[in-house]
Design a protein around this motif. Structure first.
Motif, PDB file in Angstrom:
ATOM      1  N   GLU A 102      39.810  -0.898 -24.481  1.00  0.00           N
ATOM      2  CA  GLU A 102      40.305  -2.278 -24.510  1.00  0.00           C
ATOM      3  C   GLU A 102      41.390  -2.551 -23.464  1.00  0.00           C
ATOM      4  N   TRP A 103      41.848  -1.486 -22.780  1.00  0.00           N
ATOM      5  CA  TRP A 103      42.909  -1.642 -21.778  1.00  0.00           C
ATOM      6  C   TRP A 103      42.390  -2.468 -20.609  1.00  0.00           C
ATOM      7  N   PRO A 104      43.170  -3.364 -20.079  1.00  0.00           N
ATOM      8  CA  PRO A 104      42.721  -4.172 -18.918  1.00  0.00           C
ATOM      9  C   PRO A 104      42.297  -3.280 -17.758  1.00  0.00           C
ATOM     10  N   GLU A 105      41.292  -3.715 -17.031  1.00  0.00           N
ATOM     11  CA  GLU A 105      40.790  -2.959 -15.897  1.00  0.00           C
ATOM     12  C   GLU A 105      41.915  -2.698 -14.895  1.00  0.00           C
ATOM     13  N   GLU A 106      41.917  -1.449 -14.381  1.00  0.00           N
ATOM     14  CA  GLU A 106      42.934  -1.056 -13.402  1.00  0.00           C
ATOM     15  C   GLU A 106      42.262  -0.631 -12.126  1.00  0.00           C
ATOM     16  N   GLY A 125      29.273   0.548 -28.299  1.00  0.00           N
ATOM     17  CA  GLY A 125      28.584   1.812 -28.012  1.00  0.00           C
ATOM     18  C   GLY A 125      29.200   2.578 -26.862  1.00  0.00           C
ATOM     19  N   GLU A 126      30.406   2.204 -26.453  1.00  0.00           N
ATOM     20  CA  GLU A 126      31.029   2.852 -25.289  1.00  0.00           C
ATOM     21  C   GLU A 126      31.752   4.157 -25.635  1.00  0.00           C
ATOM     22  N   ILE A 127      31.939   4.435 -26.932  1.00  0.00           N
ATOM     23  CA  ILE A 127      32.629   5.657 -27.359  1.00  0.00           C
ATOM     24  C   ILE A 127      31.663   6.524 -28.154  1.00  0.00           C
ATOM     25  N   LEU A 128      31.531   7.795 -27.767  1.00  0.00           N
ATOM     26  CA  LEU A 128      30.708   8.751 -28.489  1.00  0.00           C
ATOM     27  C   LEU A 128      31.610   9.748 -29.204  1.00  0.00           C
ATOM     28  N   LEU A 129      31.260  10.073 -30.432  1.00  0.00           N
ATOM     29  CA  LEU A 129      32.011  11.057 -31.218  1.00  0.00           C
ATOM     30  C   LEU A 129      31.083  12.223 -31.516  1.00  0.00           C
ATOM     31  N   LEU A 130      31.355  13.374 -30.912  1.00  0.00           N
ATOM     32  CA  LEU A 130      30.537  14.561 -31.124  1.00  0.00           C
ATOM     33  C   LEU A 130      30.950  15.254 -32.417  1.00  0.00           C
ATOM     34  N   SER A 131      29.973  15.512 -33.282  1.00  0.00           N
ATOM     35  CA  SER A 131      30.286  16.199 -34.533  1.00  0.00           C
ATOM     36  C   SER A 131      30.677  17.652 -34.285  1.00  0.00           C
ATOM     37  N   ALA A 149      40.980   6.472 -27.742  1.00  0.00           N
ATOM     38  CA  ALA A 149      39.759   6.040 -27.073  1.00  0.00           C
ATOM     39  C   ALA A 149      39.587   4.528 -27.166  1.00  0.00           C
ATOM     40  N   LYS A 150      39.773   3.976 -28.365  1.00  0.00           N
ATOM     41  CA  LYS A 150      39.599   2.529 -28.542  1.00  0.00           C
ATOM     42  C   LYS A 150      40.586   1.744 -27.702  1.00  0.00           C
ATOM     43  N   LYS A 151      41.816   2.193 -27.689  1.00  0.00           N
ATOM     44  CA  LYS A 151      42.844   1.481 -26.924  1.00  0.00           C
ATOM     45  C   LYS A 151      42.546   1.567 -25.427  1.00  0.00           C
ATOM     46  N   SER A 152      41.992   2.715 -24.990  1.00  0.00           N
ATOM     47  CA  SER A 152      41.643   2.873 -23.570  1.00  0.00           C
ATOM     48  C   SER A 152      40.501   1.948 -23.172  1.00  0.00           C
ATOM     49  N   PHE A 197      33.621  14.327 -10.371  1.00  0.00           N
ATOM     50  CA  PHE A 197      34.989  14.281 -10.878  1.00  0.00           C
ATOM     51  C   PHE A 197      35.437  12.835 -11.131  1.00  0.00           C
ATOM     52  N   LEU A 198      34.589  11.890 -10.754  1.00  0.00           N
ATOM     53  CA  LEU A 198      34.911  10.482 -10.968  1.00  0.00           C
ATOM     54  C   LEU A 198      34.358  10.028 -12.314  1.00  0.00           C
ATOM     55  N   GLY A 199      35.182   9.339 -13.092  1.00  0.00           N
ATOM     56  CA  GLY A 199      34.757   8.892 -14.406  1.00  0.00           C
ATOM     57  C   GLY A 199      34.443   7.404 -14.432  1.00  0.00           C
ATOM     58  N   ARG A 200      33.614   6.998 -15.382  1.00  0.00           N
ATOM     59  CA  ARG A 200      33.315   5.578 -15.569  1.00  0.00           C
ATOM     60  C   ARG A 200      34.538   4.841 -16.115  1.00  0.00           C
ATOM     61  N   LYS A 201      35.320   5.574 -16.888  1.00  0.00           N
ATOM     62  CA  LYS A 201      36.520   4.982 -17.483  1.00  0.00           C
ATOM     63  C   LYS A 201      37.621   6.030 -17.511  1.00  0.00           C
TER      64      LYS A 201
END
Length: 363
Positions: free
Chosen positions: A357-361, A252-258, A352-355, A303-307
């Motif tokens: 799953e990317w290791p935490e930076e 549920g971490e990715i939202l797709l807006l129609s 989005a999916k690859k991001s 301006f700070l993002g969760r991911k």
């Protein structure tokens, strides 16, 4: 000569005296009472709102500070009279015991709405939902569902009415880090300037008051239409994306807006409603030319993002980016990583999916 019996003469005299001391019942139009002299934005907006309702749409506005005359000749009184009594339709807020807020009159809304009401807020608290529906009927022959009407009621208070309440009551905007209210219209200052200046002579202040009602009314109508025709539609799109998030990505971490719409504030509210605060990390949408993958900000204005998108992709474009990410048809990633672009929905979804799953930076 015929004479009436003495007791009948006394009865008739009493009846005439009663008629003289009791103001006659008035037929339509009805009358809205408020104070005379310098006018302020709160009673101007209160009068406009009342005039949207069927029972007051042809009402005369009577301005006076004579409480006796107001109470004897007006159907409803705002911002004067020294009393708040909904049953009697008296709506003054100046008396010391008055401490009502939107939350106190509507416990179902947030405790954050703790600003003391002005006459605008007081009238809005009791009649706001009806006013909203009437404006929509007049402008668009539209009705809102019960849920959307309540959402609109709260949002219009937040956007418009709370500013009037706070300014009229002299409430400081800041008490700590976060503002208690927002100034989004500056309507109070604009209405204030319609009062005659100290240099103006022989000004018809009643005509200025009518002009103030037109100015404030136009502002309120625009706010109602923006919230009910745009803001609510955007909320529905974000709600749909949130409810379908796990079909896009299992966590549920990715939202797709129609459809693209302003989404940040809506998402912050809806996360609380669904009790999933902090779960959504990235939002995919089409901006009309290409697809975007944007990080969900920590707060709607942050301006700070969760991911963030991976640091290895940042600042790259087109073929170089696609090769580095191993995803075809990518367009760019911003140098800060808060947003990226792709030519197709499929490429944006892969980004989005690859991001996720990317290791935490370390940022």
């Amino acid at each position: 000569m015929f004479r009436l019996p003495r007791f009948l003469t006394i009865v008739n005299f009493a009846r005439n005296l009663s008629k003289m001391s009791t103001p006659p019942k008035r037929s339509t139009p009805s009358r809205i009472g408020t104070h005379n002299g310098t006018f302020h934005c709160d009673e101007v907006v209160a009068c406009f709102m009342l005039q949207q309702l069927p029972e007051y749409e042809n009402a005369e506005i009577f301005r006076s500070r004579d409480d006796k005359v107001l109470r004897e000749t007006c159907d409803i009184i705002v911002d004067v009279g020294g009393e708040y009594d909904h049953e009697k339709k008296w709506y003054d807020h100046h008396q010391k015991p008055f401490q009502e807020t939107l939350h106190s009159l509507h416990p179902e809304v947030s405790k954050d709405f703790d600003i003391r009401l002005s006459s605008a807020g007081l009238v809005y608290s009791h009649y706001g939902e009806r006013v909203i529906q009437r404006i929509l009927e007049k402008e668009h022959q539209k009705q809102l569902s019960a849920r959307n009407l309540q959402l609109a009621f709260v949002q219009i208070y937040r956007n418009f009415i709370s500013e009037l309440d706070a300014i009229d009551n002299g409430v400081p905007m800041f008490e700590g880090g976060e503002p208690r209210y927002k100034i989004s219209t500056h309507i109070s200052a604009r209405i204030g300037r319609l009062n005659p200046s100290w240099q103006e002579k022989d000004v018809d202040i009643e005509q200025r008051f009518k002009q103030a009602i037109e100015v404030a009314g136009k502002e309120l109508v625009q706010n109602v239409l923006e919230v009910c025709c745009s803001w609510l539609a955007a909320r529905d799109y974000v709600r749909e994306a949130l409810e379908n998030a796990k079909s896009v990505y299992p966590s549920g971490e990715i939202l797709l807006l129609s459809t693209f719409c302003p989404w940040k504030a809506h998402l912050a509210d809806l996360e609380k409603e669904y009790n999933i605060e902090g779960v959504p990390k990235l939002v995919i949408f089409n901006d009309g030319q290409s697809w975007r993958v944007a990080g969900v900000p920590v707060t709607p204005s942050s301006f700070l993002g969760r991911k963030f998108l991976p640091s290895a992709w940042r600042g790259l474009r087109d073929d170089e980016l696609s090769e580095k990410a191993g995803i075809k048809e990518l367009v760019f990633v911003h140098h800060s990583g808060f947003i990226g672009g792709a030519k197709t929905r499929e490429a944006a979804l892969a980004m989005a999916k690859k991001s996720i799953e990317w290791p935490e930076e370390a940022e």
